[in-house]
Design an enzyme around this catalytic site. Structure first.
Site, PDB file in Angstrom:
ATOM      1  N   HIS A 138       0.833  -1.201   0.000  1.00 29.78           N
ATOM      2  CA  HIS A 138       0.000   0.000   0.000  1.00 29.78           C
ATOM      3  C   HIS A 138       0.872   1.257   0.000  1.00 29.78           C
ATOM      4  CE1 HIS A 138      -3.996  -1.686   0.327  1.00 29.78           C
ATOM      5  NE2 HIS A 138      -3.565  -2.522   1.238  1.00 29.78           N
ATOM      6  N   GLU A 139       1.959   1.241   0.777  1.00 33.40           N
ATOM      7  CA  GLU A 139       2.832   2.403   0.870  1.00 33.40           C
ATOM      8  C   GLU A 139       3.546   2.678  -0.458  1.00 33.40           C
ATOM      9  OE1 GLU A 139       3.116   4.550   3.274  1.00 33.40           O
ATOM     10  OE2 GLU A 139       1.648   3.482   4.495  1.00 33.40           O
ATOM     11  N   LEU A 140       3.763   1.634  -1.247  1.00 32.87           N
ATOM     12  CA  LEU A 140       4.450   1.811  -2.532  1.00 32.87           C
ATOM     13  C   LEU A 140       3.550   2.421  -3.593  1.00 32.87           C
ATOM     14  CD1 LEU A 140       6.422  -1.547  -2.797  1.00 32.87           C
ATOM     15  CD2 LEU A 140       7.413   0.743  -2.678  1.00 32.87           C
ATOM     16  N   ARG A 141       2.247   2.309  -3.428  1.00 37.64           N
ATOM     17  CA  ARG A 141       1.330   2.775  -4.463  1.00 37.64           C
ATOM     18  C   ARG A 141       1.507   4.274  -4.760  1.00 37.64           C
ATOM     19  NH1 ARG A 141      -2.575  -0.051  -6.753  1.00 37.64           N
ATOM     20  NH2 ARG A 141      -3.293  -2.015  -5.858  1.00 37.64           N
ATOM     21  N   ASN A 186       1.746 -17.078 -17.599  1.00 37.04           N
ATOM     22  CA  ASN A 186       2.898 -17.969 -17.506  1.00 37.04           C
ATOM     23  C   ASN A 186       3.172 -18.635 -18.854  1.00 37.04           C
ATOM     24  OD1 ASN A 186       4.530 -18.392 -15.114  1.00 37.04           O
ATOM     25  ND2 ASN A 186       4.197 -20.571 -15.451  1.00 37.04           N
ATOM     26  N   GLY A 189       7.883 -10.963 -15.816  1.00 34.04           N
ATOM     27  CA  GLY A 189       7.465 -11.842 -14.733  1.00 34.04           C
ATOM     28  C   GLY A 189       7.979 -11.359 -13.395  1.00 34.04           C
ATOM     29  N   GLY A 204       3.277 -15.351  -9.943  1.00 38.96           N
ATOM     30  CA  GLY A 204       2.074 -15.857 -10.593  1.00 38.96           C
ATOM     31  C   GLY A 204       1.607 -17.208 -10.074  1.00 38.96           C
TER      32      GLY A 204
END
Length: 223
Positions: free
Chosen positions: A2-5, A116, A174, A178
């Site tokens: 969340h903080e990186l958003r 993938n 990638g 995934g």
């Protein structure tokens, strides 16, 4: 995650602003802006995947009785993959099978398997998907005729941030998350994921899931 958003959104905003300027720019500046945009997109995808993992981990086993027809979901997702990749042969067969979870969750599972395959198999290769109810279980097999994964590496490929080699690096887009997301969602519904040799020569991803309570005992129908 969340903080990186917020900082990633700010970086994208300034990158887009610079990209819209009409002034002439050098080849180096153009390449730098293109690379910044690509890396921001990769970070946004990574953040989304981390948030998905966090959400699944915090939710635990579901208490609701929501269910979804996984044949319908896989037909839709792999059908779109087929439409966008005309050189690749994609075949989906099976019987409608209702399992626990939401359409969104199973779309994520199918979508991650598609990504993938798209990244790590030849563009002219083939894909086979089968959905088969078995007594009180549903078996979903996704096969390809790509390079596969060595037996000694299969178990760790279901762990977070795992890549086999340089060809499966972040440069391809990638993140190594995934299959771990696929595993988290499947196990949350009481199922299991296994990687094996495909009879088609590549990799088989096998999902085994309990059928939804109201689907147990329903006779398979031909498709």
């Amino acid at each position: 995650s969340h903080e990186l958003r917020t900082p990633v959104t700010v970086i994208r905003g300034y990158s887009d602003l610079l990209g819209k300027e009409s002034r002439d720019r050098s080849e180096l500046e153009a390449r730098a802006l293109e690379r910044i945009g690509a890396e921001v997109a990769r970070l946004e995808h990574l953040i989304d995947q981390l948030l998905t993992l966090q959400s699944v981990a915090k939710s635990g086993r579901p208490q609701s009785h929501d269910s979804v027809d996984v044949l319908g979901v896989f037909t839709r997702v792999f059908g779109a993959f087929d439409d966008l990749n005309p050189e690749r042969a994609v075949t989906v067969t099976g019987t409608p099978a209702w399992v626990g979870g939401s359409d969104e969750e199973w779309t994520t599972v199918a979508g991650n398997l598609v990504q993938n395959i798209g990244r790590y198999t030849p563009s002219s290769g083939s894909v086979w998907v089968s959905v088969t109810p078995q007594a009180d279980e549903c078996w979903i097999a996704v096969d390809d005729d790509g390079p596969g994964i060595p037996p000694e590496s299969r178990k760790r490929m279901l762990e977070r941030f795992t890549r086999l080699d340089d060809s499966r690096s972040s440069v391809t887009g990638g993140t190594g998350l995934g299959l771990s997301i696929v595993r988290a969602i499947v196990e949350r519904q009481g199922g299991s994921v296994a990687l094996d040799d495909s009879p088609q020569g590549g990799l088989r991803v096998m999902l085994v899931l309990p059928l939804a309570d109201d689907a147990v005992g329903v006779a398979p129908t031909a498709t």
